[in-house]
Write an enzyme that holds these catalytic residues in place. Structure first.
Site, PDB file in Angstrom:
ATOM      1  N   ARG A  65      -1.844  -5.775  -8.581  1.00 24.39           N
ATOM      2  CA  ARG A  65      -0.769  -6.707  -8.237  1.00 24.39           C
ATOM      3  C   ARG A  65      -0.539  -7.754  -9.319  1.00 24.39           C
ATOM      4  O   ARG A  65       0.586  -8.127  -9.618  1.00 24.39           O
ATOM      5  CB  ARG A  65      -1.099  -7.427  -6.921  1.00 24.39           C
ATOM      6  N   SER A  99      -3.082  -7.560   2.980  1.00 22.89           N
ATOM      7  CA  SER A  99      -3.240  -7.461   4.438  1.00 22.89           C
ATOM      8  C   SER A  99      -3.709  -8.793   5.010  1.00 22.89           C
ATOM      9  O   SER A  99      -3.270  -9.205   6.087  1.00 22.89           O
ATOM     10  CB  SER A  99      -4.262  -6.376   4.788  1.00 22.89           C
ATOM     11  N   HIS A 108       0.843  -1.204   0.000  1.00 23.18           N
ATOM     12  CA  HIS A 108       0.000   0.000   0.000  1.00 23.18           C
ATOM     13  C   HIS A 108       0.880   1.257   0.000  1.00 23.18           C
ATOM     14  O   HIS A 108       0.637   2.201  -0.738  1.00 23.18           O
ATOM     15  CB  HIS A 108      -0.843   0.071   1.284  1.00 23.18           C
ATOM     16  N   LYS A 160     -17.568  -6.502   8.218  1.00 22.59           N
ATOM     17  CA  LYS A 160     -16.266  -7.153   8.404  1.00 22.59           C
ATOM     18  C   LYS A 160     -15.668  -6.740   9.736  1.00 22.59           C
ATOM     19  O   LYS A 160     -15.524  -5.538  10.001  1.00 22.59           O
ATOM     20  CB  LYS A 160     -15.301  -6.688   7.300  1.00 22.59           C
TER      21      LYS A 160
HETATM   22  O1  PNS Z   1      -8.629  -2.933   0.590  1.00 24.38           O
HETATM   23  P1  PNS Z   1      -9.860  -3.465  -0.091  1.00 24.38           P
HETATM   24  O2  PNS Z   1     -10.792  -4.089   0.935  1.00 24.38           O
HETATM   25  O3  PNS Z   1      -9.539  -4.387  -1.226  1.00 24.38           O
HETATM   26  O4  PNS Z   1     -10.607  -2.195  -0.731  1.00 24.38           O
HETATM   27  C1  PNS Z   1     -11.839  -2.312  -1.425  1.00 24.38           C
HETATM   28  C2  PNS Z   1     -12.539  -0.947  -1.436  1.00 24.38           C
HETATM   29  C3  PNS Z   1     -12.751  -0.482   0.004  1.00 24.38           C
HETATM   30  C4  PNS Z   1     -11.668   0.056  -2.164  1.00 24.38           C
HETATM   31  C5  PNS Z   1     -13.906  -1.091  -2.175  1.00 24.38           C
HETATM   32  O5  PNS Z   1     -14.631  -2.127  -1.595  1.00 24.38           O
HETATM   33  C6  PNS Z   1     -14.714   0.205  -2.143  1.00 24.38           C
HETATM   34  O6  PNS Z   1     -14.462   1.097  -2.910  1.00 24.38           O
HETATM   35  N1  PNS Z   1     -15.662   0.287  -1.173  1.00 24.38           N
HETATM   36  C7  PNS Z   1     -16.445   1.473  -0.943  1.00 24.38           C
HETATM   37  C8  PNS Z   1     -17.926   1.239  -1.244  1.00 24.38           C
HETATM   38  C9  PNS Z   1     -18.188   1.425  -2.720  1.00 24.38           C
HETATM   39  O7  PNS Z   1     -18.008   2.491  -3.277  1.00 24.38           O
HETATM   40  N2  PNS Z   1     -18.594   0.304  -3.353  1.00 24.38           N
HETATM   41  C10 PNS Z   1     -18.860   0.262  -4.766  1.00 24.38           C
HETATM   42  C11 PNS Z   1     -17.592  -0.038  -5.540  1.00 24.38           C
HETATM   43  S1  PNS Z   1     -17.861   0.034  -7.267  1.00 24.38           S
END
Ligand code: PNS
Length: 168
Positions: free
Chosen positions: A98, A135, A25, A49
Site C-alpha cells: 500500500r 481491515s 484485498h 488474535k
Molecule cells: O492480513 P495480515 O494479518 O497482515 O497478514 C499477515 C500474514 C498472515 C500474511 C502473516 O502474518 C503470515 O504469513 N502468517 C503466517 C505465519 C508465518 O508464516 N509467519 C512467518 C512469516 S515470515
C-alpha cells in the site's frame, strides 16, 4: 499451460487475516487471478488474535466475492505460510504493497520465506484508491458508525454492520 506435452498449473497464494476482506484485498486477488491459473487464498489462523469474524465466516465471504474470477481456492491454514505453499506446490506469494510503510515488514517476511523454503514473494502496488485501506481501520470506522460501504463488497458490508450491531 502445456510445455513439451506436460500440463503446468501456475499457482500463487494471497495470504492474510481477511477479517474481513476489503476492496483492497479483492483488487489484489483479481489481479493475481489474471496472472495465475489458480490463486489460493490462505486465511491464516492466529489463535492469539480474537477476530470480528470466525475463520469460517471469513472464508465464506471471500468465496462469495471472488467466485466470479473462476480460479480462486479459499482455505484456512494454521502454521507457517511456507508449509502451506510446500504442501500445494505453490512457488509464489502475491502481496499488495500500500505504501512505503508496508515495505519494511513485508521485505522481512519475503526474505524469511525465501530463506526458509525458496518460495518467492511478488509485490503488487495497491491501487491508489485503496492505499489507506486496512481491515482494522474499516472495523474501527464502522464500529463508530462511519460509512465504509465503498470500502468493502456489499455483502461484507451487510455482515459487518450486523456483527457490530450484535456486539453492542
Ligand atoms: O492480513 P495480515 O494479518 O497482515 O497478514 C499477515 C500474514 C498472515 C500474511 C502473516 O502474518 C503470515 O504469513 N502468517 C503466517 C505465519 C508465518 O508464516 N509467519 C512467518 C512469516 S515470515
Amino acid at each position: 499451460m502445456s510445455v513439451q506435452g506436460k500440463t503446468i498449473v501456475r499457482r500463487a497464494v494471497c495470504p492474510g487475516s481477511f477479517d474481513p476482506i476489503t476492496n483492497g484485498h479483492l483488487d489484489i486477488i483479481e489481479r493475481a487471478s489474471r496472472l495465475y491459473d489458480v490463486v489460493h487464498i490462505a486465511v491464516l489462523i492466529n489463535k492469539s488474535k480474537q477476530g470480528l469474524f470466525t475463520v469460517e465466516e471469513r472464508i465464506q465471504m471471500i468465496e462469495e466475492v471472488s467466485a466470479e474470477y473462476g480460479n480462486v481456492v479459499v482455505e484456512s491454514h494454521h502454521g507457517l505460510l511456507v508449509d502451506y505453499c510446500r504442501d500445494r506446490n505453490i512457488p509464489a506469494i502475491v502481496k499488495g504493497l500500500r505504501a512505503v510503510s508496508d515495505f519494511d515488514y513485508e521485505l522481512q517476511m519475503a526474505q524469511m520465506n525465501i530463506g526458509l523454503s525458496g518460495v518467492e514473494t511478488l509485490f503488487v502496488p495497491t491501487s491508489p484508491t485503496y492505499s489507506f485501506l486496512s481491515s482494522s481501520l474499516v472495523k474501527e470506522v464502522a464500529a463508530y458508525g462511519g460509512d465504509v460501504s465503498h470500502l468493502v463488497p456489499a455483502l461484507v458490508h451487510r455482515r459487518l454492520v450486523a456483527r457490530i450491531a450484535e456486539r453492542k
